[in-house]
Design a protein around this motif. Structure first.
Motif, PDB file in Angstrom:
ATOM      1  N   SER A  95      -1.284  12.465  -5.351  1.00  0.00           N
ATOM      2  CA  SER A  95      -2.304  11.408  -5.395  1.00  0.00           C
ATOM      3  C   SER A  95      -1.675  10.046  -5.680  1.00  0.00           C
ATOM      4  O   SER A  95      -2.118   9.027  -5.153  1.00  0.00           O
ATOM      5  N   ARG A  96      -0.608  10.003  -6.473  1.00  0.00           N
ATOM      6  CA  ARG A  96       0.091   8.747  -6.749  1.00  0.00           C
ATOM      7  C   ARG A  96       0.943   8.346  -5.542  1.00  0.00           C
ATOM      8  O   ARG A  96       1.016   7.177  -5.195  1.00  0.00           O
ATOM      9  N   GLN A  97       1.597   9.308  -4.892  1.00  0.00           N
ATOM     10  CA  GLN A  97       2.390   9.000  -3.703  1.00  0.00           C
ATOM     11  C   GLN A  97       1.518   8.376  -2.631  1.00  0.00           C
ATOM     12  O   GLN A  97       1.923   7.427  -1.971  1.00  0.00           O
ATOM     13  N   ARG A  98       0.325   8.906  -2.458  1.00  0.00           N
ATOM     14  CA  ARG A  98      -0.604   8.376  -1.463  1.00  0.00           C
ATOM     15  C   ARG A  98      -0.901   6.903  -1.738  1.00  0.00           C
ATOM     16  O   ARG A  98      -0.932   6.077  -0.826  1.00  0.00           O
ATOM     17  N   LEU A  99      -1.100   6.554  -3.013  1.00  0.00           N
ATOM     18  CA  LEU A  99      -1.389   5.162  -3.376  1.00  0.00           C
ATOM     19  C   LEU A  99      -0.198   4.246  -3.104  1.00  0.00           C
ATOM     20  O   LEU A  99      -0.375   3.100  -2.690  1.00  0.00           O
ATOM     21  N   ILE A 100       1.013   4.757  -3.326  1.00  0.00           N
ATOM     22  CA  ILE A 100       2.220   3.961  -3.044  1.00  0.00           C
ATOM     23  C   ILE A 100       2.302   3.660  -1.556  1.00  0.00           C
ATOM     24  O   ILE A 100       2.570   2.529  -1.143  1.00  0.00           O
ATOM     25  N   VAL A 101       2.068   4.668  -0.729  1.00  0.00           N
ATOM     26  CA  VAL A 101       2.113   4.478   0.731  1.00  0.00           C
ATOM     27  C   VAL A 101       1.047   3.472   1.159  1.00  0.00           C
ATOM     28  O   VAL A 101       1.321   2.562   1.952  1.00  0.00           O
ATOM     29  N   ILE A 102      -0.160   3.618   0.635  1.00  0.00           N
ATOM     30  CA  ILE A 102      -1.241   2.688   0.988  1.00  0.00           C
ATOM     31  C   ILE A 102      -0.890   1.270   0.558  1.00  0.00           C
ATOM     32  O   ILE A 102      -1.078   0.315   1.325  1.00  0.00           O
ATOM     33  N   ALA A 103      -0.348   1.111  -0.646  1.00  0.00           N
ATOM     34  CA  ALA A 103       0.035  -0.226  -1.121  1.00  0.00           C
ATOM     35  C   ALA A 103       1.104  -0.841  -0.218  1.00  0.00           C
ATOM     36  O   ALA A 103       1.026  -2.025   0.128  1.00  0.00           O
ATOM     37  N   CYS A 104       2.090  -0.049   0.180  1.00  0.00           N
ATOM     38  CA  CYS A 104       3.140  -0.554   1.081  1.00  0.00           C
ATOM     39  C   CYS A 104       2.538  -0.981   2.415  1.00  0.00           C
ATOM     40  O   CYS A 104       2.917  -2.015   2.970  1.00  0.00           O
ATOM     41  N   CYS A 105       1.603  -0.198   2.933  1.00  0.00           N
ATOM     42  CA  CYS A 105       0.961  -0.550   4.210  1.00  0.00           C
ATOM     43  C   CYS A 105       0.144  -1.831   4.088  1.00  0.00           C
ATOM     44  O   CYS A 105       0.168  -2.672   4.995  1.00  0.00           O
ATOM     45  N   VAL A 106      -0.559  -1.995   2.974  1.00  0.00           N
ATOM     46  CA  VAL A 106      -1.348  -3.210   2.771  1.00  0.00           C
ATOM     47  C   VAL A 106      -0.435  -4.425   2.711  1.00  0.00           C
ATOM     48  O   VAL A 106      -0.677  -5.445   3.369  1.00  0.00           O
ATOM     49  N   ILE A 107       0.644  -4.333   1.937  1.00  0.00           N
ATOM     50  CA  ILE A 107       1.584  -5.450   1.836  1.00  0.00           C
ATOM     51  C   ILE A 107       2.208  -5.729   3.198  1.00  0.00           C
ATOM     52  O   ILE A 107       2.339  -6.881   3.618  1.00  0.00           O
ATOM     53  N   HIS A 108       2.596  -4.670   3.895  1.00  0.00           N
ATOM     54  CA  HIS A 108       3.182  -4.819   5.229  1.00  0.00           C
ATOM     55  C   HIS A 108       2.215  -5.527   6.176  1.00  0.00           C
ATOM     56  O   HIS A 108       2.604  -6.449   6.904  1.00  0.00           O
ATOM     57  N   ASN A 109       0.949  -5.104   6.181  1.00  0.00           N
ATOM     58  CA  ASN A 109      -0.041  -5.727   7.062  1.00  0.00           C
ATOM     59  C   ASN A 109      -0.264  -7.187   6.704  1.00  0.00           C
ATOM     60  O   ASN A 109      -0.465  -8.023   7.592  1.00  0.00           O
ATOM     61  N   TYR A 110      -0.212  -7.514   5.430  1.00  0.00           N
ATOM     62  CA  TYR A 110      -0.342  -8.910   5.008  1.00  0.00           C
ATOM     63  C   TYR A 110       0.826  -9.730   5.568  1.00  0.00           C
ATOM     64  O   TYR A 110       0.640 -10.809   6.121  1.00  0.00           O
ATOM     65  N   ILE A 111       2.031  -9.171   5.446  1.00  0.00           N
ATOM     66  CA  ILE A 111       3.224  -9.849   5.985  1.00  0.00           C
ATOM     67  C   ILE A 111       3.073 -10.051   7.486  1.00  0.00           C
ATOM     68  O   ILE A 111       3.351 -11.124   8.019  1.00  0.00           O
ATOM     69  N   ARG A 112       2.642  -9.004   8.187  1.00  0.00           N
ATOM     70  CA  ARG A 112       2.471  -9.103   9.644  1.00  0.00           C
ATOM     71  C   ARG A 112       1.425 -10.148  10.026  1.00  0.00           C
ATOM     72  O   ARG A 112       1.588 -10.872  10.994  1.00  0.00           O
ATOM     73  N   LYS A 113       0.343 -10.208   9.248  1.00  0.00           N
ATOM     74  CA  LYS A 113      -0.733 -11.144   9.574  1.00  0.00           C
ATOM     75  C   LYS A 113      -0.273 -12.596   9.432  1.00  0.00           C
ATOM     76  O   LYS A 113      -0.617 -13.447  10.240  1.00  0.00           O
TER      77      LYS A 113
END
Length: 179
Positions: A95-113
């Motif tokens: 459950s914690r690993q899932r949150l880390i992956v989601i956080a990385c994706c959110v940050i990545h998408n912000y960078i891409r945007k």
């Protein structure tokens, strides 16, 4: 071997209505998993050159399946290079690993945007498809390949439905292919 908690989490992940995992031919066509057709050409380099286009609905499906998997692997490669924690996930509970992956994706998408010329994407987009295919051969979901028997029992009733879904996608691709 999965413990009971992992089985419950896996069941929840696999059977999200309308969703499925795009997997390689090492997996059976069961509920939640969409593999290519076995015994047909699959890899992108097999379709390179004149006269090597898909000759059947199954080959067309496999070609597009392979192309989509390469795109997914490219995205995973960019994420893992941008966030090294994803290369070797610390032993946190799932459950914690899932949150880390989601956080990385959110940050990545912000960078891409906000930073459209993305150097990591440029590097991975220029990678040769043959080299890219070699990066991730085998299961996308860690630890599942050794538990195919469990997955088959878990979703045996979904096998017919998933096979029908795959055949429907195949047929639609064939009918709407550009000649």
């Amino acid at each position: 071997m999965f413990n009971e908690i992992n089985k419950v989490e896996l069941t929840y992940i696999l059977f999200d209505e309308g969703s499925f995992y795009l997997v390689d031919s090492g997996y059976p066509c069961i509920g939640g998993f969409l593999p290519p057709y076995r015994g047909e050409r699959y890899h992108a380099q097999e379709y390179r050159g004149q006269g090597r286009q898909p000759r059947s609905p199954e080959e067309l499906f496999n070609y597009r399946h392979s192309s989509l998997r390469m795109t997914i692997e490219r995205c995973f490669g960019v994420l893992k290079n941008r966030f090294p924690i994803l290369k070797l996930m610390p032993p946190y509970k799932p459950s914690r690993q899932r949150l880390i992956v989601i956080a990385c994706c959110v940050i990545h998408n912000y960078i891409r945007k906000w930073n459209l010329p993305d150097e990591l994407f440029r590097i991975w987009e220029e990678m040769d498809p043959i080299e890219l295919e070699g990066i991730q051969e085998g299961p996308i979901i860690e630890g599942i390949s050794s538990n195919v028997d469990y997955l088959t029992r878990l979703s045996n009733e979904g096998a017919v439905e998933m096979t029908m879904k795959r055949n429907h996608i195949r047929d639609e691709m064939w009918v709407h292919r550009s000649n």
